[in-house]
Design an enzyme around this catalytic site. Sequence first.
Site, short mmCIF file in Angstrom:
data_model
loop_
_atom_site.label_atom_id
_atom_site.label_comp_id
_atom_site.label_asym_id
_atom_site.label_seq_id
_atom_site.Cartn_x
_atom_site.Cartn_y
_atom_site.Cartn_z
N HIS A 144 -14.37 -16.82 -39.48
CA HIS A 144 -13.94 -15.43 -39.24
C HIS A 144 -13.19 -15.27 -37.91
CE1 HIS A 144 -16.05 -13.91 -42.67
NE2 HIS A 144 -17.25 -14.16 -42.21
N HIS A 183 -18.29 -14.74 -47.73
CA HIS A 183 -17.46 -13.78 -47.01
C HIS A 183 -16.05 -14.34 -46.86
CE1 HIS A 183 -21.70 -13.21 -45.47
NE2 HIS A 183 -21.42 -12.05 -46.06
N ASP A 269 -24.04 -18.82 -48.59
CA ASP A 269 -24.51 -17.45 -48.70
C ASP A 269 -24.14 -16.78 -50.02
OD1 ASP A 269 -21.96 -17.74 -47.70
OD2 ASP A 269 -22.31 -16.56 -45.89
#
Length: 370
Positions: A144, A183, A269
Site C-alpha cells: 500500500h 486489499h 487475508d
Amino acid sequence: MNNKTAFVWDEKCFWHFGGNYALLAPVGGLVQPMVSGGLPEAPETKRRLKNLMDVTGLSAELALMSARPASLEDLSRVHPAHYLDAFKDMSDNGGGELGLRTPFGPGAFEIAALSAGLVCQALDSVLRGEARNAYALSRPPGHHCLPDYPNGFCLLANIAIAIERARALGLASRFAVVDWDVHHGNGTEAIFLERDDVLSISLHQDRCYPPDTGKTDTVGTGAGKGCNMNIPLPPGCGHKAYLDAMERLVIPKLQQYGADVVIIACGFDAAGFDPLARMMCSADTYRCMTRQIMDITDGRLVAAHEGGYSEVYVPFCGHAMLEEMSGSNIHAPDPLADRINSQQPDEHVDAFHRSVVDRLLHELQSGGVL
C-alpha cells in the site's frame, strides 16, 4: 541452479510495533483496549507461521537465511529523500504516524529497511540461481505504500524497492507482480502505472481497502497502458472463484507478458477467518494458486509476505503455499478446512461468481489489458 526454496526472515521484523489500537480504532473514549493490543498487523501471524514450519519440520527442508537492510541507495530509487528523512527522524524520536493507518514506534525505520532487505534478498537469490524460488517473511508489509506516503500498515514499498535494485544490478529487466492480498495493491500500482517493464496484477475484494481504488478501468498510462490489471471480486466469493479468476485472467496475462520473474505479493487475508475482509478462501486455495503460477514459471517465483490477520489461520495458509513451492512431502493438515469448505458458495452463487469473472474478462479486454 539450486533447486531449494529460500526462506528469508529475521526476528527483528517481529519487533515492529504499531501502537495501541483495537483493530482499526484508536483506543480511548468508548473503545476498550484489546488484550493483545495494537493494530491487526501484529507479529504473531508471522511468528506463528515460522513456528509451525519448525514444528512440522518444513523449516529444515528450506534454505533459511536473513538479509541486510535495504540500503539508502536502494530505498531512494523508490522513495524521495524528504519522505525517508521524515520517517527516519520520527523513528529516531520515539515514533508516530506519517500517513494513513501506519503508526510506528522507535526503530521502525531500521526494521522497515530490514523488511525491504528481506524481499531484496529473496529476489536476488532467485535471479542469481541460488534458489529455485524464495519466500520473504517481510514485516512491515509494503504493497500500500506510495513513494511519499505510508498507507495501510505499509511504511516502505518492499517489492518495488527489490525490483528497482534488481534492475540496477542488471539481474532482470521485466517483472510481473501478482498481488492476491485481499486489499488492492494501490502502492505497487501507483509506482509502476506509467511503465511497461513491470506488470502489476491485483486480485482483491471490491472496495475493501482502499475503497476508492482497484477498478478495472485503471489499466496503466502512457508506456504502461495495458500493464496494470485489477480484478475486484465480490465479498464472499471463495475457492472456486479465485481459481477461476486466476485461470481465466491472471495466467493468460502472465503468459502474454513474458516476465523474467513473477513476484507474488502474498497476503493471506482473503482466507475465511480474517477479521479485515469478507472472503472465503482456504489454505488449499493458496496452495492451488501457487501451483497455477508455478506451472507456467517452471517453479521459479518469489513471494513477499503482505497482509493476513488471523493468528490461528495464517500459519496454515503460509505452510500450504510453502509446501507447494518446495515440493515437500511434509503436510500440515488444515484444522479449519471442514468449516471453510462447508461454507463455500453453492452452485447457484458459484454461477453468479463465474458471471462476475465473465464481466471482468470483458472489461479487461475492452480496456486493452487482455
